[in-house]
Scaffold this active site. Structure first.
Site, PDB file in Angstrom:
ATOM      1  N   SER A   1      42.661  48.971  37.261  1.00 35.66           N
ATOM      2  CA  SER A   1      41.934  48.259  38.163  1.00 35.66           C
ATOM      3  C   SER A   1      40.446  48.009  37.699  1.00 35.66           C
ATOM      4  CB  SER A   1      42.153  48.834  39.523  1.00 35.66           C
ATOM      5  OG  SER A   1      41.422  49.964  39.759  1.00 35.66           O
TER       6      SER A   1
ATOM      7  N   HIS B   1      47.980  45.133  39.085  1.00 34.65           N
ATOM      8  CA  HIS B   1      47.498  46.522  39.319  1.00 34.65           C
ATOM      9  C   HIS B   1      48.394  47.148  40.723  1.00 34.65           C
ATOM     10  CE1 HIS B   1      44.409  49.111  41.825  1.00 34.65           C
ATOM     11  NE2 HIS B   1      45.174  49.854  41.238  1.00 34.65           N
TER      12      HIS B   1
ATOM     13  N   GLU C   1      47.912  43.702  42.936  1.00 35.98           N
ATOM     14  CA  GLU C   1      46.947  42.737  42.576  1.00 35.98           C
ATOM     15  C   GLU C   1      47.396  42.051  41.120  1.00 35.98           C
ATOM     16  OE1 GLU C   1      43.099  44.469  44.587  1.00 35.98           O
ATOM     17  OE2 GLU C   1      43.712  45.728  43.209  1.00 35.98           O
TER      18      GLU C   1
ATOM     19  N   ASN D   1      40.049  47.992  45.465  1.00 42.15           N
ATOM     20  CA  ASN D   1      39.141  49.014  44.954  1.00 42.15           C
ATOM     21  C   ASN D   1      37.703  48.776  45.217  1.00 42.15           C
ATOM     22  OD1 ASN D   1      41.232  51.024  44.540  1.00 42.15           O
ATOM     23  ND2 ASN D   1      41.434  50.619  42.528  1.00 42.15           N
TER      24      ASN D   1
END
Length: 288
Positions: A123, A144, A156, A195
């Site tokens: 990520s 991700h 993701e 994140n």
């Protein structure tokens, strides 16, 4: 190529993320090869998955037959060439170091079939940083998963500047077929969505700790009992690994040159001592 042509998936890197991603794919009916150059890591991964699946059977979440069939679909392999030679889709889950990833992508590009899509679980390191290490930049993207991959639903999918629409759509559809909930980012940005938001929370948590405002335990309690988070930021860093957190911050610092992006003093001290969290038995907390 379309989604129905994906029969075999290779997962490269058998750490906590790679091994669980492999099991997620196997449980969904795909034939999977989990590859790692470290034989000991493969043995550890198999043992960890066996324990994890045993607990799921005991809790009634899966049947013994489902688990048996999933393990029958996974092969543990140390040779990269064997792992990728028939792969339709490859998920990379190795260490968060750009040089290591670029070297791997160049090697996979040479060994894997021309149609193979290569997706990074990172990520932090965006796919465009690896795409030009291959002759298939249109087939490179980020996919991700969140830790623990067997539990967390979101994936993701990130379409980098070189990623084709076909690659992005196949990856998005594959995430659904392995029973995840995907979101598709049409623009590449380090940290993606979840994140980046989490990073701001962690920065503030570390600031409060380093300035003596509250302890790690108290800050985690504030997040779990007031904000209803399932886990506090320090317990989460211990779970994902202080080493992983350190490498991510170093990567962001190297990319931006911004001193504020560097790992915090307390994280650096734990990293240098080898206290990586749950995996070593000690981090912000001590584990038996």
């Amino acid at each position: 190529m379309d989604i129905n042509q994906i029969k075999q998936i290779a997962v490269v890197g058998s750490g906590a993320m790679g091994s669980q991603i492999a099991m997620v794919c196997a449980l969904a009916g795909y034939h999977v090869i989990l590859q790692d150059i470290n034989e000991e890591s493969l043995v550890k991964a198999k043992r960890s998955l066996e324990g994890n699946m045993k607990r799921r059977v005991e809790k009634g979440r899966l049947s013994q037959e489902q688990v048996k069939r999933a393990f029958d679909r996974i092969r543990f392999e140390s040779l990269l060439e064997e792992a990728v030679k028939n792969a339709d889709f490859l998920i990379e889950a190795i260490v968060e170091k750009l040089e290591a990833k670029r070297a791997l992508y160049a090697e996979v590009d040479r060994l894997a079939p021309a149609h193979t899509i290569i997706a990074s679980n990172s990520s932090t390191i965006v796919s465009s940083k690896m795409a030009d290490a291959t002759y298939r930049p249109d087939k490179i993207c980020n996919m991700h998963f969140f830790n623990p991959a067997l539990v967390m639903e979101l994936v993701e999918v990130v379409q980098g500047p070189y990623t084709s629409e076909e690659t992005a759509q196949i990856t998005f559809e594959l995430a659904k077929r392995i029973n995840k909930v995907p979101i598709l980012l049409k623009k590449e940005i380090s940290g993606f969505v979840a994140n980046r938001i989490l990073g701001k929370l962690m920065d503030e948590a570390i600031y409060l700790l380093e300035n003596g405002v509250a302890t790690a335990e108290e800050i985690d309690l504030a997040c779990t009992k007031a904000l209803n988070h399932p886990i506090g930021p320090f317990a989460l860093i211990d779970l994902t690994g202080i080493d992983v957190h350190y490498y991510i911050r170093m990567q962001r610092y190297q990319e931006s040159g911004d001193e504020k992006m560097k790992p915090s003093q307390i994280v650096t001290e734990l990293f240098e001592k080898g206290d990586f969290g749950r995996k070593t038995g000690k981090g912000f907390y001590t584990y038996s």
